[in-house]
Design a protein around this motif. Structure first.
Motif, PDB file in Angstrom:
ATOM      1  N   GLY A 165       0.795  -1.063   0.000  1.00 12.88           N
ATOM      2  CA  GLY A 165      -0.099  -0.047  -0.025  1.00 12.88           C
ATOM      3  C   GLY A 165       0.725   1.254  -0.393  1.00 12.88           C
ATOM      4  O   GLY A 165       0.761   2.098   0.539  1.00 12.88           O
ATOM      5  N   GLN A 166       1.727   1.105  -0.824  1.00 15.13           N
ATOM      6  CA  GLN A 166       3.108   2.168  -0.554  1.00 15.13           C
ATOM      7  C   GLN A 166       2.986   2.852  -2.215  1.00 15.13           C
ATOM      8  O   GLN A 166       3.654   4.568  -1.466  1.00 15.13           O
ATOM      9  CB  GLN A 166       3.872   2.495  -0.589  1.00 15.13           C
ATOM     10  N   CYS A 167       2.247   2.050  -2.773  1.00 16.50           N
ATOM     11  CA  CYS A 167       2.641   3.028  -4.305  1.00 16.50           C
ATOM     12  C   CYS A 167       1.551   1.779  -4.759  1.00 16.50           C
ATOM     13  O   CYS A 167       1.637   1.422  -4.848  1.00 16.50           O
ATOM     14  CB  CYS A 167       4.210   2.786  -4.671  1.00 16.50           C
ATOM     15  N   ALA A 168       1.228   2.823  -6.708  1.00 17.85           N
ATOM     16  CA  ALA A 168       0.680   2.222  -7.439  1.00 17.85           C
ATOM     17  C   ALA A 168       1.057   1.612  -8.525  1.00 17.85           C
ATOM     18  O   ALA A 168       1.942   2.557  -9.376  1.00 17.85           O
ATOM     19  CB  ALA A 168      -0.986   2.832  -7.445  1.00 17.85           C
ATOM     20  N   LYS A 169       1.937   0.725  -8.295  1.00 17.38           N
ATOM     21  CA  LYS A 169       2.552   0.113 -10.096  1.00 17.38           C
ATOM     22  C   LYS A 169       1.579  -0.047 -11.006  1.00 17.38           C
ATOM     23  O   LYS A 169       0.570   0.107 -10.947  1.00 17.38           O
ATOM     24  CB  LYS A 169       3.340  -0.695 -10.194  1.00 17.38           C
ATOM     25  N   SER A 181      -6.964   8.406 -22.848  1.00 20.02           N
ATOM     26  CA  SER A 181      -8.339   8.481 -22.841  1.00 20.02           C
ATOM     27  C   SER A 181      -9.156  10.041 -22.107  1.00 20.02           C
ATOM     28  O   SER A 181      -7.917  10.438 -20.946  1.00 20.02           O
ATOM     29  CB  SER A 181      -8.645   7.369 -22.098  1.00 20.02           C
ATOM     30  N   GLU A 182      -9.705  10.490 -22.593  1.00 15.03           N
ATOM     31  CA  GLU A 182      -9.842  12.268 -22.293  1.00 15.03           C
ATOM     32  C   GLU A 182     -10.651  12.727 -21.033  1.00 15.03           C
ATOM     33  O   GLU A 182      -9.201  13.257 -20.287  1.00 15.03           O
ATOM     34  CB  GLU A 182     -10.938  13.383 -23.068  1.00 15.03           C
ATOM     35  N   SER A 183     -10.673  11.099 -20.517  1.00 13.36           N
ATOM     36  CA  SER A 183     -11.675  11.619 -19.020  1.00 13.36           C
ATOM     37  C   SER A 183     -10.597  10.925 -17.768  1.00 13.36           C
ATOM     38  O   SER A 183     -10.945  11.037 -16.585  1.00 13.36           O
ATOM     39  CB  SER A 183     -12.309  11.312 -18.753  1.00 13.36           C
ATOM     40  N   ASP A 184      -9.478   9.697 -18.717  1.00 15.41           N
ATOM     41  CA  ASP A 184      -9.182   8.887 -17.266  1.00 15.41           C
ATOM     42  C   ASP A 184      -7.673   9.832 -17.053  1.00 15.41           C
ATOM     43  O   ASP A 184      -7.268  10.651 -17.747  1.00 15.41           O
ATOM     44  CB  ASP A 184      -8.798   8.167 -18.213  1.00 15.41           C
ATOM     45  N   THR A 185      -7.523   9.717 -16.454  1.00 12.51           N
ATOM     46  CA  THR A 185      -5.553  10.248 -14.902  1.00 12.51           C
ATOM     47  C   THR A 185      -5.239   9.043 -15.650  1.00 12.51           C
ATOM     48  O   THR A 185      -4.630   7.665 -14.899  1.00 12.51           O
ATOM     49  CB  THR A 185      -5.850  10.696 -13.939  1.00 12.51           C
ATOM     50  N   ALA A 186      -3.913   9.224 -15.689  1.00 15.92           N
ATOM     51  CA  ALA A 186      -1.982   8.388 -15.555  1.00 15.92           C
ATOM     52  C   ALA A 186      -2.076   8.697 -14.564  1.00 15.92           C
ATOM     53  O   ALA A 186      -1.509   9.357 -14.118  1.00 15.92           O
ATOM     54  CB  ALA A 186      -1.329   8.270 -16.675  1.00 15.92           C
ATOM     55  N   TYR A 187      -1.067   7.564 -13.645  1.00 12.31           N
ATOM     56  CA  TYR A 187       0.078   7.857 -12.760  1.00 12.31           C
ATOM     57  C   TYR A 187       1.000   6.156 -12.928  1.00 12.31           C
ATOM     58  O   TYR A 187       0.864   5.615 -13.097  1.00 12.31           O
ATOM     59  CB  TYR A 187      -1.283   7.713 -12.025  1.00 12.31           C
ATOM     60  N   ARG A 204       5.382   7.006  -3.443  1.00 12.14           N
ATOM     61  CA  ARG A 204       4.301   8.596  -3.475  1.00 12.14           C
ATOM     62  C   ARG A 204       4.189   7.865  -4.782  1.00 12.14           C
ATOM     63  O   ARG A 204       4.280   6.663  -5.563  1.00 12.14           O
ATOM     64  CB  ARG A 204       5.168   9.491  -3.792  1.00 12.14           C
ATOM     65  N   THR A 205       3.287   8.709  -5.645  1.00  9.63           N
ATOM     66  CA  THR A 205       2.464   8.491  -6.875  1.00  9.63           C
ATOM     67  C   THR A 205       2.624   9.532  -7.605  1.00  9.63           C
ATOM     68  O   THR A 205       2.376  11.058  -6.951  1.00  9.63           O
ATOM     69  CB  THR A 205       1.381   8.135  -6.431  1.00  9.63           C
ATOM     70  N   ALA A 206       2.924  10.121  -8.953  1.00  7.85           N
ATOM     71  CA  ALA A 206       2.855  10.745  -9.630  1.00  7.85           C
ATOM     72  C   ALA A 206       2.053  10.564 -10.930  1.00  7.85           C
ATOM     73  O   ALA A 206       1.477   9.445 -11.114  1.00  7.85           O
ATOM     74  CB  ALA A 206       3.939  10.823 -10.854  1.00  7.85           C
ATOM     75  N   PHE A 207       0.928  12.175 -10.991  1.00  6.96           N
ATOM     76  CA  PHE A 207      -0.436  12.031 -11.880  1.00  6.96           C
ATOM     77  C   PHE A 207       0.552  12.772 -12.953  1.00  6.96           C
ATOM     78  O   PHE A 207       0.709  13.645 -12.567  1.00  6.96           O
ATOM     79  CB  PHE A 207      -1.710  12.762 -11.150  1.00  6.96           C
ATOM     80  N   PHE A 208      -0.441  12.238 -13.669  1.00  7.01           N
ATOM     81  CA  PHE A 208      -0.217  12.766 -14.958  1.00  7.01           C
ATOM     82  C   PHE A 208      -1.773  13.414 -15.911  1.00  7.01           C
ATOM     83  O   PHE A 208      -2.442  12.874 -15.733  1.00  7.01           O
ATOM     84  CB  PHE A 208       0.055  12.012 -16.130  1.00  7.01           C
ATOM     85  N   ARG A 209      -1.612  14.756 -16.191  1.00  2.00           N
ATOM     86  CA  ARG A 209      -2.217  15.178 -17.365  1.00  2.00           C
ATOM     87  C   ARG A 209      -1.865  15.134 -18.837  1.00  2.00           C
ATOM     88  O   ARG A 209      -0.500  16.081 -18.825  1.00  2.00           O
ATOM     89  CB  ARG A 209      -2.404  16.674 -16.705  1.00  2.00           C
ATOM     90  N   LEU A 221      -2.114  10.469   0.558  1.00  2.00           N
ATOM     91  CA  LEU A 221      -3.009  10.669  -0.485  1.00  2.00           C
ATOM     92  C   LEU A 221      -2.855   9.546  -1.108  1.00  2.00           C
ATOM     93  O   LEU A 221      -3.575   9.125  -2.201  1.00  2.00           O
ATOM     94  CB  LEU A 221      -2.468  11.587  -0.826  1.00  2.00           C
ATOM     95  N   THR A 222      -1.674   8.425  -1.406  1.00  2.00           N
ATOM     96  CA  THR A 222      -1.328   7.866  -2.258  1.00  2.00           C
ATOM     97  C   THR A 222      -2.360   6.744  -1.465  1.00  2.00           C
ATOM     98  O   THR A 222      -2.682   5.426  -2.793  1.00  2.00           O
ATOM     99  CB  THR A 222       0.190   7.505  -2.052  1.00  2.00           C
ATOM    100  N   GLU A 223      -2.294   6.263  -0.135  1.00  2.00           N
ATOM    101  CA  GLU A 223      -3.312   5.196   0.501  1.00  2.00           C
ATOM    102  C   GLU A 223      -4.924   5.454  -0.379  1.00  2.00           C
ATOM    103  O   GLU A 223      -5.192   4.171  -0.440  1.00  2.00           O
ATOM    104  CB  GLU A 223      -2.655   5.484   1.778  1.00  2.00           C
ATOM    105  N   GLY A 224      -5.447   6.574  -0.104  1.00  2.00           N
ATOM    106  CA  GLY A 224      -6.080   7.295  -0.450  1.00  2.00           C
ATOM    107  C   GLY A 224      -6.258   6.338  -1.686  1.00  2.00           C
ATOM    108  O   GLY A 224      -7.544   5.806  -2.290  1.00  2.00           O
ATOM    109  N   PHE A 225      -5.791   7.345  -2.653  1.00  2.00           N
ATOM    110  CA  PHE A 225      -5.594   6.534  -4.199  1.00  2.00           C
ATOM    111  C   PHE A 225      -5.911   5.811  -4.096  1.00  2.00           C
ATOM    112  O   PHE A 225      -6.816   4.393  -5.382  1.00  2.00           O
ATOM    113  CB  PHE A 225      -4.509   7.005  -4.970  1.00  2.00           C
ATOM    114  N   LEU A 226      -5.063   4.703  -2.973  1.00  2.00           N
ATOM    115  CA  LEU A 226      -4.902   2.659  -3.456  1.00  2.00           C
ATOM    116  C   LEU A 226      -6.293   2.514  -3.196  1.00  2.00           C
ATOM    117  O   LEU A 226      -7.503   1.564  -3.461  1.00  2.00           O
ATOM    118  CB  LEU A 226      -4.055   2.293  -2.990  1.00  2.00           C
ATOM    119  N   LEU A 227      -7.101   2.389  -2.125  1.00  2.00           N
ATOM    120  CA  LEU A 227      -8.702   2.937  -1.556  1.00  2.00           C
ATOM    121  C   LEU A 227      -9.722   3.177  -2.400  1.00  2.00           C
ATOM    122  O   LEU A 227     -10.637   1.995  -3.223  1.00  2.00           O
ATOM    123  CB  LEU A 227      -8.811   3.089  -0.416  1.00  2.00           C
ATOM    124  N   LEU A 228      -8.928   3.842  -3.671  1.00  2.00           N
ATOM    125  CA  LEU A 228     -10.487   3.996  -4.666  1.00  2.00           C
ATOM    126  C   LEU A 228     -10.249   3.745  -5.437  1.00  2.00           C
ATOM    127  O   LEU A 228     -11.032   3.046  -6.158  1.00  2.00           O
ATOM    128  CB  LEU A 228     -10.064   6.029  -4.879  1.00  2.00           C
TER     129      LEU A 228
END
Lengths: 369, 482, 361
Positions: A165-169, A181-187, A204-209, A221-228
């Motif tokens: 639960g420390q990062c999202a590979k 995808s226009e609506s999605d977010t890469a990380y 940690r996790t990096a997010f891309f636009r 927040l990474t934990e939260g992201f993984l929970l989501l």
């Protein structure tokens, strides 16, 4: 006799084409077996750093394989890769690469162009892992003088980070799908190197636009992201009750999303968490009774709901990122309403987020029979 | 047509003719005697007859019991004595006399008779019934065919005690006149299959028949295939089982092997032991044999293809090991594979042909010199040695297919080296077509998989339990068309 | 019925499956012709319905145990010759299309950046050898190859299903039902194998109509399931790949067995071998209708050479080839051969019979 002559001619054609690379075959010794790829970019183009097997210095009886670091420059990534054969006399083999690491500069410039190369290159794995690092990728593997960090270790750091639960590979094909995808977010995960110990962590996790690294999450927040995402596994969470501090391991967090597309757009997220108590900090050795266990469960529920809400708030309200792919889900469920909603739906959902966490404390560590 | 030479009334003339025909061969023994007051001569080929039988059942009653000075016995009296407890035939043709002598008969000429008696007193040296060396069995019967046709037919008859079991006798070999028997169950075997077997054997123009296996090309039909559609066995129990399916067996004198017509691909993966095991184990072991066959045929080719063309299929750790080992060898992977398999075939052949004691030494030298030394000298990479070892062990699981597998293996290595998995699978495709095209008796070699026969699946790779198998009663004729 | 040259209905369906699966694996179409991702999982419905409609004339022939040539013979021997030539051309064309598909696929995936003349020559020669061995051989081999392909399909689908994400899917009928129907019809039109029924009707043992209908359903479901998994797993990444099913195979892994895609891709070579041999065999039989004294073996060799030449022309550029595949000419050719021709011949034969009956009266 005619048949024999025909067979002989065919055999000769075959033999002449054998071993001469007529069909692109190469002996393993003629290949540069790349284990890890690092990509940096600057105004001059790309700097490619490769960690490759050093076959000449390998002891065939040993289990470890020495590696070497190679650097190539090019205006485009294709240019840089094209230089490998000329410089080494070997044909690069990307398929064994365990991950592609982008330096901050390259990630902020945009990953579209470099990833396009890997999308078109059938030799590369579609499921190779993607990661970024705060500094330049070229220094990450070590330098020619220093001891290098093996690609295997870095891959292991990503795996274990993801499993705790420390990062999202994320593999290449998923990253590309999300980017396209226009609506999605890469990380992707962020790798950090401890120069003193020469070890790598991933937390940690990096997010891309639009393919560019724009936002970064901290550990919580990474934990939260993984929970989501429903991907939080083996994460350690500490909660406080009246009885003291409890450390729990979240074994599994199953997520279920319900979308309502009526006037009050709502997203209802049910998260079923199974956790084990791994430590009870109370100043003594005490067994846990039913009440304590319930209290621990409630505390964990509260904590996770708080993490979830914070994460949702950050992603959907502050950053306007659809990390749960709600837009696509909504489109799938209500294709007729989709056109009228369009992207404003994210704002609607940001206000209508309801989450329920149910916690089952499975083990307390000292079970009574 | 040449007129047959008839037996003369004069005994002396007959014995002289016999000696002339056998070119005074030293093993032709002619003894003059008096039988019931009549001049006679007995002839036999030394070593082909049993001395005991001759003495006890022939010479004693004929010579000792005849009253001295009494007038000559009538033919009726003589035959009454002669027929006491042994097979006797009468013939007027000299050619038949010669043939009988070659088969171990004793010939008796009587003065003024104009015919000869042929006594079945064969007693040539022969091998006892032993356990077959090429088809070992763990739980089944232990008897194997011998080199003698009569013994073999008896072994079969003992397992199929039914009047429907028919042995049809033929003689093959223009010079050798080797007795050959076609055996079948008349109530199960399709008439057209039997007719085809008869026709094919009748056109087998051989000078001598060195063994039943020599008849395989005649029974296989055209076009030639890498796989023979004529099965063979050394086990009477297996032949009996195949005959009950309606197949035809061919036995030849002087050969411990019986041919089974038609043979199917699936037969190669079945053994008599399977029926003594439980169904799950026999399924597992049959799959294992099929996989071993595939490994022994295609593994080296695929290895070369994967390493040269598709290294991405190798897990990173394994690939690093292989690459490190291969980087040190002077030959290309394909050349290495061809060389090491060639050496393996040489060692194997040497082990087979050399006397047993020396054969072991050859194997050890082969393993040590070729294996260890070649790897240490950096001529061959250790992974390649592992591949050849795996291939060799796998080919030993289905030894009957070895003669087909060996050339396939070499071809697939070349195709793998030339065009990677594309080439290997192209080769496999051609092989598949070869297997599917083979159907010399109208029963596809690839049956019961293609054409698929649901009924026959009861005993293909999967085997049903014996209770069910007993009820199903499979017949080869059912596989004719799917 | 000629037992010697007969094949079973099951074998025929396996032949169809093997032949059609090759097209699925090496599916190349220009961007404009791509089927909406949301419609793909439901494609089997329209494929099945249109397939049944298209096959109605062929089913009539199957019921009568007559080939289309048997009918044309009764109408006019010249018509038989004309039809036979057309069928032979169609067979060679389809054999060449199959070879070109493999050529483009192998050139992209297996042998990057090298001339594929030699491997394609090898494939053509092998196909000719297999075709010469006869229809029964091809059909028997097809059963085994079909089994192998189904195993590979299942392996790939099962091992990649864990990465399935519903959010990758698209809603169906986004471009309207009409577009969905059109794509179904196009999918049927890209199944020239069905034309074989017109030639083989008297030589197929078993219930052809039932088997073929089941095949249409089975293949439709296989294709739909493949598309569903491809979209669900690879999402927009897969959408942008030239060979989507191949992309899925690259993601398939089981324990230490990773990246088996090149091995799987090679299994498709077997499918190409069977497909080409099948079409060359059909073409050969059609030609021998026109020239009965010619040896089938020689005809197949000539047709093989023609197919190889056409393949070289077609496989020069992916764009050209994709346009060739997407051209309306294919649909027109399919409808003319498989629907109109038998219908016209059936009507003509009926009218001729009627006329003769009237004359007798």
């Amino acid at each position: 006799m005619k048949k024999i002559i025909c067979i002989f001619i065919l055999f000769c054609i075959l033999l002449t084409s054998v071993g001469c690379d007529a069909l692109g075959g190469h002996e393993l010794g003629q290949r540069l077996i790349i284990e890890a790829i690092g990509i940096d970019s600057d105004e001059n183009g790309y700097l490619l750093t490769l960690q490759a097997l050093d076959l000449k210095n390998t002891d065939p009886s040993g289990s470890k394989h020495p590696t070497k670091l190679l650097r190539f420059r090019g205006k485009t990534l294709g240019d840089a890769f094209g230089g490998i054969a000329g410089a080494t006399g070997l044909t690069p083999l990307y398929s064994q690469a365990r991950f592609i690491l982008f330096g901050r500069s390259a990630a902020e410039t945009g990953l579209g162009a470099p990833l396009d190369f890997f999308m078109r290159e059938y030799n590369a794995r579609s499921d190779v892992l993607i990661a970024v690092t705060d500094g330049p990728a070229s220094d990450f593997f070590g330098s020619d003088d220093n001891e290098t960090i093996a690609a295997e270790e870095i891959e292991l750091a990503m795996e274990s980070g993801s499993n705790t639960g420390q990062c999202a590979k994320i593999p290449l094909y998923c990253f590309v799908s999300l980017s396209l995808s226009e609506s999605d977010t890469a990380y992707c995960p962020i790798l950090k190197k401890d120069e003193k110990q020469n070890t790598v962590t991933c937390h940690r996790t990096a997010f891309f636009r639009d393919g560019k690294w724009t936002d970064t999450t901290d550990e919580r927040l990474t934990e939260g992201f993984l929970l989501l995402q429903g991907e939080l596994k083996n994460a350690t969470v500490t909660v406080h009750t009246n009885d003291g501090a409890f450390t729990l391991r979240v074994i599994n967090a199953e997520r279920e999303i319900k979308l309502s597309g009526d006037a009050n757009s709502q997203i209802i997220m049910n998260v079923k968490v199974v956790a084990d108590v791994i430590e009870y900090e109370s100043g003594g050795f005490y067994d846990l009774g039913e009440e304590e266990v319930n209290a621990v469960g409630s505390a964990l529920k509260k904590e996770l709901e708080s993490i979830l809400k914070d994460a949702f708030q950050t992603f959907y309200t502050d950053w306007n990122m659809d990390v749960c792919r709600l837009f696509r889900r909504f489109r799938l469920l209500h294709p007729n309403k989709y056109s009228s909603y369009n992207y404003t739906i994210l704002e609607d959902f940001a206000d209508g987020f309801i989450c329920y966490v149910s916690v089952t404390v499975r083990r307390t560590g000292r079970e009574q029979m | 047509m040449e007129r047959p030479v008839l037996i003369h009334a004069d005994v002396k003339t007959n014995t002289d003719e016999l000696k002339r025909r056998f070119h005074n061969s030293f093993d032709l023994t002619v003894r003059e005697l008096t039988v019931g007051g009549v001049c006679a001569a007995a002839a036999a080929l030394e070593g082909m007859c049993s001395d005991e039988i001759i003495a006890e059942t022939l010479l004693k009653p004929l010579t000792n019991e005849s009253p001295q000075g009494k007038t000559a016995l009538t033919e009726y009296e003589l035959e009454a004595r002669l027929y006491k407890g042994m097979g006797v035939q009468k013939t007027c043709a000299f050619d038949e006399v010669c043939e009988a002598l070659c088969r171990g008969f004793l010939v008796l000429f009587l003065e003024n008779a104009g015919f000869a008696y042929l006594f079945s007193v064969q007693g040539y040296p022969k091998k006892a019934v032993e356990e077959p060396q090429t088809e070992q069995n763990e739980r089944g019967a232990t008897e194997g065919f011998t080199d003698t046709l009569r013994d073999n037919t008896a072994l079969l008859r003992r397992r199929l005690q039914t009047p429907f079991l028919v042995f049809e006798k033929l003689e093959l070999g223009r010079t050798a006149h080797t007795p050959v028997a076609i055996c079948y169950l008349s109530d199960r075997t399709p008439a057209d299959l039997l007719e085809k077997v008869r026709n094919r054997l009748s056109v087998a123009k051989l000078d001598t028949l060195t063994g039943a296996i020599s008849l395989r090309p005649f029974l296989d039909g055209t076009p030639p295939s890498l796989f023979s559609s004529t099965g063979f066995t050394q086990r009477p129990d297996k032949l009996a089982a195949k005959l009950t399916e309606g197949r035809v067996g061919v036995l030849a004198d002087g050969s411990p092997f019986a041919l089974i017509v038609p043979g199917l691909l699936i037969d190669y993966f079945q053994a008599e032991d399977d029926y003594a095991s439980n169904v799950f184990y026999s399924f597992f072991i049959r799959i294992l044999r099929a996989v071993s066959f595939l490994i022994s045929a295609a593994l080296p080719g695929l290895f070369v293809a994967v390493c040269d063309f598709h290294p991405e299929a190798l897990p990173p750790g394994i690939m690093a090991d292989i690459a490190a080992a291969e980087a040190r060898t002077p030959f290309s992977l394909m050349t290495e594979a061809l060389l090491i398999h060639l050496v393996y075939e040489i060692v194997r052949e040497a082990g087979l042909r050399m006397p047993r004691a020396v054969g072991h030494a050859v194997s050890i030298v082969g393993a040590l010199a070729v294996g260890n030394a070649a790897v240490e000298a950096g001529l061959i990479a250790a992974p390649m040695l592992l591949i050849v070892a795996l291939t060799a062990v796998s080919s030993a699981v289905v030894p009957k297919l070895n003669e087909s597998v060996a050339p396939i293996r070499f071809c697939l290595i070349i195709l793998g080296g030339a065009a990677g998995s594309f080439g290997v699978f192209l080769g496999i495709g051609l092989l598949l077509a070869d297997v599917c095209a083979t159907s010399p008796y109208g029963i596809p070699f690839s049956a019961p998989f293609s054409p698929f026969s649901n009924k026959a699946q009861a005993d293909s790779l999967w085997r049903r339990n014996m209770k069910m198998l007993g009820e199903i009663r499979q017949k080869i004729g059912d596989l004719k068309f799917g | 019925m000629n037992e010697k040259n007969s094949i079973g209905a099951f074998q025929l369906c396996c032949l169809f499956f093997v032949s059609r699966v090759l097209a699925l694996f090496t599916f190349i179409l220009p961007e404009s012709e791509r089927l909406a991702a949301g419609d793909r999982p439901l494609l089997f419905l329209s494929f099945f319905v249109f397939g049944l409609i298209v096959l109605l004339p062929a089913f009539v022939l199957c019921k009568r145990k007559e080939s289309v040539f048997d009918l044309t013979d009764r109408v006019s021997p010249n018509l038989t010759r004309f039809c036979a030539v057309l069928f032979a051309i169609g067979a060679v064309w389809n054999a060449a299309v199959g070879l070109a598909r493999v050529s483009l696929f192998a050139g992209t995936v297996l042998f990057e950046g090298v001339s594929l003349t030699l491997p394609m020559l090898g494939l053509t020669v092998s196909s000719v050898i297999v075709a010469v061995k006869g229809r029964e051989t091809v059909a028997r081999a097809a059963v085994i190859v079909a089994g192998l392909l189904i195993f590979v399909f299942l392996f790939v689908l099962v091992t990649t299903a864990k990465d399935f994400d519903v959010a990758n899917l698209e809603p169906p009928f986004e471009n309207g039902v009409l577009s969905f129907m059109k794509q179904g019809l196009l999918a049927v039109a890209r199944t020239p194998e069905l034309g074989a029924l017109l030639l083989l009707a008297p030589n197929v043992k078993g219930n052809v109509r039932k088997s073929t209908s089941l095949w249409l359903l089975f293949f439709g479901i296989t294709a739909s399931a493949s598309f569903l998994i491809i979209t669900g797993v690879t999402g927009a990444f897969g959408e942008r790949q030239m060979f989507q099913l191949y992309t899925l195979t690259t993601l398939s892994k089981l324990g230490a067995m990773e990246r088996m895609d090149d091995i799987f891709a090679a299994v498709w070579v077997l499918a190409a071998l069977i497909r080409t041999a099948f079409f060359l065999g059909l073409g050969g039989e059609s030609v021998t209708r026109v020239f009965p004294k010619t040896s089938l073996k020689h005809v197949i060799v000539i047709l093989g050479a023609a197919a190889f030449g056409l393949c070289l022309l077609m496989s020069g550029s992916v764009v050209t080839f994709a346009d060739v595949l997407a051209s309306d000419g294919n649909v027109v050719m399919f409808v003319s051969f498989i629907v109109l021709l038998p219908v016209v011949v059936l009507i003509a034969e009926r009218m001729k019979q009627k006329r003769e009956r009237n004359r007798l009266k």
